[in-house]
Design an enzyme around this catalytic site. Sequence first.
Site, short mmCIF file in Angstrom:
data_model
loop_
_atom_site.label_atom_id
_atom_site.label_comp_id
_atom_site.label_asym_id
_atom_site.label_seq_id
_atom_site.Cartn_x
_atom_site.Cartn_y
_atom_site.Cartn_z
N VAL A 130 -0.59 -5.92 -1.27
CA VAL A 130 0.36 -6.29 -0.21
C VAL A 130 -0.32 -7.04 0.93
CG1 VAL A 130 1.86 -4.36 -0.79
CG2 VAL A 130 0.12 -4.06 0.97
N GLU A 131 0.51 -7.66 1.79
CA GLU A 131 0.05 -8.45 2.95
C GLU A 131 -0.94 -9.54 2.54
OE1 GLU A 131 -1.20 -6.24 6.35
OE2 GLU A 131 0.69 -5.15 6.52
N GLY A 132 -0.65 -10.19 1.42
CA GLY A 132 -1.53 -11.25 0.91
C GLY A 132 -2.45 -10.67 -0.14
#
Length: 844
Positions: free
Chosen positions: A522-524
Amino acid sequence: MLGALVWLVLLGAVAFAVTQVGGVITLLFIAAVLILAYRRLSLLAFTLTFTALVVAYTWFGASGVPADLWKGFLWLLLAVLWLLNARPLRKAAITRPFMKAYLRLLPSMSQTEKEALEAGTVWWDGELFTGAPRWQKLLAAKPPVLTAEEQAFIDGPCMQLCAMLDDWNITHERADLPPQVWEFLKTRGFFAMIIPRKYGGLEFSAYAHSCVLSLLASRSTTCSSTVAVPNSLGPAELLNHYGTEEQKDHYLPRLARGEEMPCFALTGPRAGSDAGSIPDTGIVCRGNWQGREVLGLRLNFSKRYITLAPVATVIGLAFRMFDPDKLLGEKADIGITVALIPRDTAGISIGRRHFPLNVPFQNGPIQGKDVFVPLDFIVGGVKLAGAGWRMLVEQLSVGRCISLPSSATGGAKAGVWATGAYARIRSQFNTPIGRFEGVEAVLARMVGLTYTMDAARAVTAGAIDGGEKPSVPSAMLKYHVTEMGRQVANDAMDIHGGKGICLGPNNYLGRGYQIVPVAITVEGANLLTRNLIIFGQGAIRCHPFVLREMNAARNPDRRAGVDEFDRALFGHIGFTLSNAVRSFVMALTHARFTRAPVQGTTARYYQHVVRFSASFAFAVDVAMLTLGGYLKKKENLSARLGDVLSYMYLASMVLKHHENQGRRAEDLPMVEWACRNLLYDAQEHLHGFLRNFPNRFLAGVMRLLIFPRGRIYSAPDDRLGRKVAALVTAPTEVRERLCEYTYRRVEPGNPLGLLQEALQLAVQLEPIEKRIRVEGVKTGRVTALDLPGRIQQALAAGIVSETEAAALRDYDRKVMDLIHVDDFDPRELAAQAPPVPLSSAHVA
């Protein structure tokens, strides 16, 4: 091979200078020029000093044909330097033609890339790009500390919350947090840490926010994930910075009180890591809203992986806004926009859940078909329509430094705390397993990585509280801290063996191990972050000249652009040459003469960071000059450069963290292990970069200037690893300090507390166990194979007293309770809920 050839050429030139041109005087002249370059003088100052040196050398140097030729070359070089100081001539002859060629080579850049580059601030990452980082800038920063209010929140509500959590009940029996926990989270401000006090929030510092998440992650990853999201990139953060006053007054108090539950919908089936290409649309049109016709947006979207979506009451939605009928102006494609949409708005489908690796934090898809909302639902109003991507990347530069790094660090601390104790109380072959060298090495790695993670978390959070928005470090922390967390989780599992893999109420590792890929994703996604973001963003944003050159070349004011480009270009040339010299000199001397800001053991690591900074900066400039925009496509090369930058940054964080904690001597083994590990990795990734650099001649030249003595930096050795492991297999102050902000209270149902209790007993009772072995087992008076039998025989033989025997029995019972693994009736393991038919409309 090529590096050796370059070395031979260089040595031949020096030998020629010594034997033919004038020996000592020539060497002194060369040394003086190198010192000038090392000290990084301006072009004019260098030229003036070089003039004096050439005059002196001409006067005092040797005579003869070789010497005269050498002097002629020096006078020619001096003439060129003086011509370069004549800026009008220089701009006409060099800068203008070069700038035209540079513009042709300059890679294209999308609007989303531009906004990402402009987001946040440049902090210590920028210093590492200079080749001569100013340590005082880092060391002068105030150490992060909790206020009395923040400490009270951790000691009070946080500890109360941890005591309420039963991870097996949450993850296996309920697949959710219990109702009383949800209520506690809402009413005690856990969703309001970033909301200002005037709206009813806690307005905690970034450091306090980070410490809270670390503590919760050590107890329940489901709970820590639930708390992290509303305090990261989402409605509260966006409203805080960009919302209208009406939006803030309406939503922020309700969010602070827990009356509204937020989620933020960005990722969809067709746009994951490439979030800038989202296909979800919002079309400007007229429609009915609460009985009246208004100008608004007709939204169509499909999102997935949205944390808190199943329970959210307000949705932060990212979409691409279009105005085909030009109702707002002349622009049809307005761009990525963010709006707040109430859950009960007609056309929204929400409530179904994903099941991310058996860790049941609320996460699921959201779809919307022809959802109509007024324009004033746009965050910041119509004036911020199209500014959504800028909002996201600006706030992500802060949130990405906190949520995942803090949770990963909390999990790693819990792993170290548990594994250090387990390795001491678990014996095989009549020896605690923590005393086997193989286990010691793994424990040392766990401790060193966890210390690195905690240093990066704490120091970077302190920088945020000091006003920084460190966009590039946020990517470094997201990638490296979660990857280190993955390694620590694997190591903890390896040492625990079967105890770690059997799920049940008594397993304290399994769910933390399972959630690791979530943090990686997640988050990149970490692959994207490493290959494209860290160096791709850092090379332009943090380099002292590259962004200046790009902006100057694209300046519509041609005259001003040429003038600025000229200053940046020649500053850049001098910068590169200086770093080449600095890299060579510091590598040759092993940085022993480099100035360090402290004295003592750690001084050498400051010196090594400076050395690698110069080598890194030189390698970056050669790569960017020769590969240009092609470097963007050579992901493996840029990823390795990003790794070198990250390892220098993390080593700097370790050194600063050590200073912040009072330079405690007992922490030095951890500090040394962490720095040695990071700097060794920096060396190896520079080596990997040079091995794979496409221009082999330049690779050889760079290798000569970066590794003139070869790769002489070594990883932490076994002796240091043994010292590090010993710090956590006994109840030491270092163990307490390293694992601060974990839930360690001694109480039933808290394995971290019970493990510590057993560890303390193990150390306390070790002399008695030794007495039984020496006086009983070795003499044949004690023949039992298990500890209870040995205790009984030793008591009968008078080797131990009744009190000592009772203490050993109590210890053995506690150890066996902790070592115990769960088993189940087969019917208990079957899924209880009947399957629900899934319509194609719900496929995310």
